[in-house]
Design a protein around this motif. Structure first.
Motif, PDB file in Angstrom:
ATOM      1  N   LEU A  36       3.464  -5.349  -8.394  1.00 44.09           N
ATOM      2  CA  LEU A  36       4.168  -5.556  -7.124  1.00 44.09           C
ATOM      3  C   LEU A  36       4.372  -4.241  -6.373  1.00 44.09           C
ATOM      4  O   LEU A  36       4.224  -4.192  -5.145  1.00 44.09           O
ATOM      5  N   VAL A  37       4.694  -3.180  -7.095  1.00 41.82           N
ATOM      6  CA  VAL A  37       4.873  -1.874  -6.455  1.00 41.82           C
ATOM      7  C   VAL A  37       3.558  -1.404  -5.842  1.00 41.82           C
ATOM      8  O   VAL A  37       3.532  -0.902  -4.710  1.00 41.82           O
ATOM      9  N   ILE A  38       2.452  -1.586  -6.563  1.00 40.99           N
ATOM     10  CA  ILE A  38       1.142  -1.196  -6.021  1.00 40.99           C
ATOM     11  C   ILE A  38       0.822  -2.010  -4.763  1.00 40.99           C
ATOM     12  O   ILE A  38       0.315  -1.461  -3.771  1.00 40.99           O
ATOM     13  N   LEU A  39       1.115  -3.303  -4.786  1.00 44.55           N
ATOM     14  CA  LEU A  39       0.873  -4.121  -3.589  1.00 44.55           C
ATOM     15  C   LEU A  39       1.701  -3.641  -2.396  1.00 44.55           C
ATOM     16  O   LEU A  39       1.195  -3.562  -1.272  1.00 44.55           O
ATOM     17  N   LEU A  40       2.970  -3.305  -2.637  1.00 44.61           N
ATOM     18  CA  LEU A  40       3.814  -2.814  -1.549  1.00 44.61           C
ATOM     19  C   LEU A  40       3.318  -1.467  -1.020  1.00 44.61           C
ATOM     20  O   LEU A  40       3.327  -1.225   0.188  1.00 44.61           O
ATOM     21  N   LEU A  41       2.873  -0.598  -1.920  1.00 46.39           N
ATOM     22  CA  LEU A  41       2.333   0.685  -1.483  1.00 46.39           C
ATOM     23  C   LEU A  41       1.056   0.502  -0.685  1.00 46.39           C
ATOM     24  O   LEU A  41       0.861   1.170   0.345  1.00 46.39           O
ATOM     25  N   LYS A  74       0.241  -2.130   1.036  1.00 41.05           N
ATOM     26  CA  LYS A  74       0.630  -2.735   2.314  1.00 41.05           C
ATOM     27  C   LYS A  74       1.127  -1.685   3.292  1.00 41.05           C
ATOM     28  O   LYS A  74       0.752  -1.668   4.463  1.00 41.05           O
ATOM     29  N   SER A  75       1.975  -0.776   2.819  1.00 43.59           N
ATOM     30  CA  SER A  75       2.479   0.268   3.716  1.00 43.59           C
ATOM     31  C   SER A  75       1.380   1.264   4.082  1.00 43.59           C
ATOM     32  O   SER A  75       1.374   1.803   5.176  1.00 43.59           O
ATOM     33  N   TRP A  76       0.439   1.513   3.172  1.00 45.18           N
ATOM     34  CA  TRP A  76      -0.643   2.454   3.458  1.00 45.18           C
ATOM     35  C   TRP A  76      -1.615   1.880   4.484  1.00 45.18           C
ATOM     36  O   TRP A  76      -2.067   2.578   5.383  1.00 45.18           O
ATOM     37  N   VAL A  77      -1.947   0.609   4.380  1.00 44.37           N
ATOM     38  CA  VAL A  77      -2.882  -0.024   5.306  1.00 44.37           C
ATOM     39  C   VAL A  77      -2.225  -0.209   6.684  1.00 44.37           C
ATOM     40  O   VAL A  77      -2.890  -0.119   7.703  1.00 44.37           O
ATOM     41  N   LYS A  78      -0.939  -0.420   6.715  1.00 47.75           N
ATOM     42  CA  LYS A  78      -0.229  -0.638   7.967  1.00 47.75           C
ATOM     43  C   LYS A  78      -0.261   0.599   8.856  1.00 47.75           C
ATOM     44  O   LYS A  78      -0.311   0.493  10.073  1.00 47.75           O
ATOM     45  N   HIS A  79      -0.245   1.791   8.274  1.00 46.48           N
ATOM     46  CA  HIS A  79      -0.201   3.034   9.065  1.00 46.48           C
ATOM     47  C   HIS A  79      -1.565   3.454   9.382  1.00 46.48           C
ATOM     48  O   HIS A  79      -2.439   3.665   9.654  1.00 46.48           O
TER      49      HIS A  79
END
Length: 62
Positions: free
Chosen positions: A50-55, A57-62
């Motif tokens: 889950l932490v990898i997915l959140l990271l 997600k935030s990396w692709v968003k920027h």
């Protein structure tokens, strides 16, 4: 809001519920240790996923 009788009932219910849960867990502790031996590693793996997915997600968003 609540009557005195309702509050007393809620308090007794809460105490009884916690006591029953504690006694049930204590009784089944040996069984849980035998059947769910590797569950801690699975939980850590799931949290890491889950932490990898959140990271990501935030990396692709920027």
């Amino acid at each position: 809001m609540f009557t005195t009788g309702q509050l007393i009932f809620a308090l007794f219910f809460l105490v009884a519920f916690v006591a029953i849960i504690f006694i049930s867990y204590k009784r089944d502790k040996k069984l849980h240790l035998r059947h769910y031996k590797g569950s801690g590693r699975v939980l850590i793996g799931f949290i890491l996923f889950l932490v990898i997915l959140l990271l990501l997600k935030s990396w692709v968003k920027h």
